[in-house]
Design an enzyme around this catalytic site. Structure first.
Site, PDB file in Angstrom:
ATOM      1  N   HIS A  34       0.523  -1.759  -0.189  1.00 14.34           N
ATOM      2  CA  HIS A  34      -0.069  -0.052  -0.181  1.00 14.34           C
ATOM      3  C   HIS A  34       0.985   1.468  -0.073  1.00 14.34           C
ATOM      4  CE1 HIS A  34      -3.478  -1.756   0.484  1.00 14.34           C
ATOM      5  NE2 HIS A  34      -2.714  -3.142   1.490  1.00 14.34           N
ATOM      6  N   ARG A  67       7.502  -6.008   2.841  1.00  9.90           N
ATOM      7  CA  ARG A  67       6.072  -6.189   3.038  1.00  9.90           C
ATOM      8  C   ARG A  67       5.927  -6.216   0.681  1.00  9.90           C
ATOM      9  NH1 ARG A  67       0.056  -5.078   5.003  1.00  9.90           N
ATOM     10  NH2 ARG A  67       0.562  -1.919   4.114  1.00  9.90           N
ATOM     11  N   GLU A 115      -5.167 -11.859   7.890  1.00 10.67           N
ATOM     12  CA  GLU A 115      -5.955 -10.041   7.178  1.00 10.67           C
ATOM     13  C   GLU A 115      -7.399 -10.410   7.079  1.00 10.67           C
ATOM     14  OE1 GLU A 115      -4.119  -7.567   6.031  1.00 10.67           O
ATOM     15  OE2 GLU A 115      -2.672  -9.150   3.954  1.00 10.67           O
ATOM     16  N   THR A 164      -7.177  -4.139   9.712  1.00 15.18           N
ATOM     17  CA  THR A 164      -8.307  -3.470   9.569  1.00 15.18           C
ATOM     18  C   THR A 164      -8.507  -4.878   8.110  1.00 15.18           C
ATOM     19  OG1 THR A 164      -7.350  -2.580   7.613  1.00 15.18           O
ATOM     20  CG2 THR A 164      -7.543  -1.379   9.536  1.00 15.18           C
ATOM     21  N   ASP A 165      -7.642  -5.327   7.620  1.00 15.68           N
ATOM     22  CA  ASP A 165      -8.705  -6.754   6.654  1.00 15.68           C
ATOM     23  C   ASP A 165      -9.190  -7.617   7.218  1.00 15.68           C
ATOM     24  OD1 ASP A 165      -8.001  -5.273   3.637  1.00 15.68           O
ATOM     25  OD2 ASP A 165      -6.056  -5.676   3.900  1.00 15.68           O
TER      26      ASP A 165
END
Ligand code: 3PY
Ligand code: MG
Length: 262
Positions: free
Chosen positions: A46, A71, A147, A172-173
């Site tokens: 992201h 990541r 996630e 969050t996911d």
């Protein structure tokens, strides 16, 4: 080969505080790696960091003893292998939902006979030493992001994959797939229960339990719950929070906790 410092810390029962780089710049990565974190992760999933940004960022982290991690954008062999060749010593892979996906991920990060990583350790051999190839499989840490509810359903099978070092929760996911608002410090009882289950099962399997957090308070809370590796915000949010609070202080206003974002 240069020992992976956080692998040894975790084996000694210590906890690891991880910094997170979302700003695509080597100077900010260098600053983050001088801030006292045990490891620093460059996020290529992201935000604006791509491979060309990541290489000088890995070089910047190499000026310190911080373990350099990444990541990756997705569970794809090319980018996992390129980042390992560029010097990453840990890989966090998003959206691992099944045992098969975890097996594929691990195979990208390990040389034969343990996996299918292709040989060509450009840069990492200069950073890590001439005996990199025979030792890389045991020094590199591979984390599967848990996630989604699907990953939760398949967790027992994912944890059995040989060569996987740990799990890393994306709160969050996970919240979104449970029909809840995407919070980094979730408040929903069901999401919190799921996070505890992931942590407990990971540790029972002898693997490392990692999690993304919302800042120092939530990281301290997660460490108390048993998580061994916690990420503290990201560089962009830390910069924005600091800048906002300096502006507020100069204007005589009360400081805010942390700037919004991921
Ligand atoms: C999530 O919260 O889903 C994350 O991936 C954190 O970076
Ligand atoms: Mg996520």
């Amino acid at each position: 080969m240069r020992p992976n410092a956080i692998k040894r810390m975790l084996a000694d029962g210590k906890t690891v505080l991880n910094g997170w780089c979302a700003i695509p710049n080597s100077y900010s990565a260098e600053l983050m790696s001088h801030a006292g974190f045990d490891s620093v992760t460059i996020d290529l999933q992201h935000g604006p960091v791509d491979f060309r940004d990541a290489v000088p960022m890995l070089q910047a982290i190499s000026t310190t003893n911080c373990t350099p991690m990444v990541r990756v954008p997705w569970n794809e062999p090319g980018i996992v292998m390129k980042l390992l060749d560029a010097g990453a010593m840990g890989v966090i892979c998003p959206m691992i939902n099944t045992r098969e996906e975890a097996e594929a991920f691990v195979s990208y990060g390990r040389y034969a006979p343990d996996g299918q990583r292709s040989n060509g350790p450009n840069r990492t051999m200069q950073y890590n030493g001439a005996d990199y190839q025979p030792n890389a499989n045991k020094e590199i840490l591979l984390f599967a992001m848990i996630e989604t509810t699907k990953a939760l359903d398949n967790l027992d099978e994912i944890l059995k994959v040989p060569g996987l070092d740990g799990t890393y929760i994306g709160p969050t996911d996970l919240s979104l797939t449970m029909g809840k608002p995407p919070l980094l410090d979730p408040t929903d009882a069901g999401v919190l229960e799921a996070m505890r289950t992931i942590c407990d099962k990971t540790r029972k399997a002898g693997l490392i339990a990692g999690v993304h957090t919302d800042g120092p308070k939530s990281a301290a809370k997660r460490f108390k719950e048993g998580f061994q590796l916690c990420t503290l915000l990201n560089d962009a949010r830390i910069l924005l929070t600091g800048a906002q609070n300096f502006v507020k202080e100069a204007r005589g206003e009360a400081p805010t906790a942390a700037a919004k974002g991921y």
